[in-house]
Motif scaffolding. Structure first.
Motif, mmCIF file in Angstrom:
data_model
loop_
_atom_site.group_PDB
_atom_site.id
_atom_site.type_symbol
_atom_site.label_atom_id
_atom_site.label_comp_id
_atom_site.label_asym_id
_atom_site.label_seq_id
_atom_site.Cartn_x
_atom_site.Cartn_y
_atom_site.Cartn_z
ATOM 1 N N LEU A 1 21.059 -14.764 -11.506
ATOM 2 C CA LEU A 1 19.937 -13.875 -11.227
ATOM 3 C C LEU A 1 20.090 -13.393 -9.785
ATOM 4 O O LEU A 1 20.112 -14.197 -8.853
ATOM 5 N N VAL A 2 20.193 -12.086 -9.604
ATOM 6 C CA VAL A 2 20.361 -11.488 -8.282
ATOM 7 C C VAL A 2 19.043 -10.814 -7.904
ATOM 8 O O VAL A 2 18.651 -9.812 -8.508
ATOM 9 N N VAL A 3 18.342 -11.386 -6.932
ATOM 10 C CA VAL A 3 17.027 -10.892 -6.509
ATOM 11 C C VAL A 3 17.213 -10.124 -5.201
ATOM 12 O O VAL A 3 17.602 -10.696 -4.188
ATOM 13 N N VAL A 4 16.912 -8.836 -5.235
ATOM 14 C CA VAL A 4 17.279 -7.952 -4.134
ATOM 15 C C VAL A 4 16.057 -7.526 -3.304
ATOM 16 O O VAL A 4 15.084 -6.974 -3.841
ATOM 17 N N TRP B 1 19.547 -14.969 -3.780
ATOM 18 C CA TRP B 1 18.538 -14.179 -3.081
ATOM 19 C C TRP B 1 19.247 -13.274 -2.078
ATOM 20 O O TRP B 1 19.903 -13.754 -1.150
ATOM 21 N N ILE B 2 19.119 -11.972 -2.262
ATOM 22 C CA ILE B 2 19.817 -11.002 -1.423
ATOM 23 C C ILE B 2 18.873 -10.492 -0.342
ATOM 24 O O ILE B 2 17.775 -10.007 -0.647
ATOM 25 N N GLN B 3 19.306 -10.594 0.914
ATOM 26 C CA GLN B 3 18.473 -10.144 2.027
ATOM 27 C C GLN B 3 19.119 -8.955 2.739
ATOM 28 O O GLN B 3 20.243 -9.043 3.240
ATOM 29 N N TYR C 1 27.779 -12.963 -16.080
ATOM 30 C CA TYR C 1 26.602 -12.152 -16.369
ATOM 31 C C TYR C 1 25.711 -12.087 -15.128
ATOM 32 O O TYR C 1 25.528 -13.085 -14.441
ATOM 33 N N VAL C 2 25.154 -10.909 -14.877
ATOM 34 C CA VAL C 2 24.213 -10.782 -13.767
ATOM 35 C C VAL C 2 22.925 -10.127 -14.254
ATOM 36 O O VAL C 2 22.947 -9.132 -14.973
ATOM 37 N N LEU C 3 21.806 -10.719 -13.870
ATOM 38 C CA LEU C 3 20.490 -10.130 -14.066
ATOM 39 C C LEU C 3 20.032 -9.653 -12.694
ATOM 40 O O LEU C 3 20.020 -10.441 -11.742
#
Length: 212
Positions: free
Chosen positions: A34-37, A79-81, A159-161
């Protein structure tokens, strides 16, 4: 929450093209990230930005639920900052030059490492087993922006969400992120979890994801 219904014409087009509504029949959670941008104070909290995306706060419970479910089934959360530093100012100078000097300086200060605006929104449940990734471009997948692609590949995440702050930014950026991921041979899915700031553009973005 964003009340959205996929138009029938888009569904018909997808079914005609590939014979099924969803790109993938299933997703192996053990191979899923899970990639949270950009869910950071600098985009969400009025104290730290003159243009807060207030509706993004309403997505926080959904992001936490999705993150928890993925962890429980063997996946991982990244978590992408959004981050600025001297190198990004030099290497991405054309983009920074598009803003007025005072706006540019505010953005630089907001997203420096250690600044309150750079921090992840406090109600998001970031756990020790999660990973933090600094990115220096809009897309974390583009060369020179971050080491996210290398981390995903090294840990076997196919897989990426992808979720984040606003869909209308995806109109030209997040959709590109997904394509960047796909070009690196990741299976990409985007999760719509949030209220919208500009409804028409957000809806159009979702339709494009469906029919791409």
């Amino acid at each position: 929450m964003h009340d959205f219904t996929m138009p029938q014409w888009a569904i018909d087009r997808v079914m005609k093209r590939r014979g099924k509504l969803h790109v993938f029949d299933d997703i192996d959670p053990r191979r899923t990230a899970l990639v949270v941008v950009d869910l950071q104070n600098g985009f969400m909290v009025p104290e730290y930005t003159p243009m807060p995306v207030k509706t993004s706060i309403g997505t926080v419970p959904n992001v936490n639920r999705l993150a928890a479910a993925l962890r429980e089934t063997g996946g991982k959360v990244f978590w992408i900052q959004n981050t600025t530093n001297d190198t990004s100012l030099k290497e991405w100078s054309n983009w920074f030059a598009m803003s007025r000097k005072e706006v540019l300086q505010e953005r630089i200060e907001t997203f420096k490492v250690g600044a309150p605006g750079h921090q992840i929104y406090p109600e998001l449940e970031v756990l020790p087993e999660d990973e933090i990734v600094f990115k220096y471009r809009f897309s974390a997948f583009i060369q020179g922006s971050s080491d996210l692609p290398e981390r995903l590949r090294a840990q076997g995440f196919d897989y990426v969400l992808i979720t984040g702050t606003v869909t209308n930014v995806c109109w030209r950026i997040l959709r590109a992120r997904l394509h960047d991921a796909e070009l690196q041979d990741h299976y990409g899915e985007r999760r719509q979890l949030r209220p919208q700031r500009r409804r028409a553009r957000g809806d159009s973005c979702l339709i494009l994801f469906c029919v791409r």
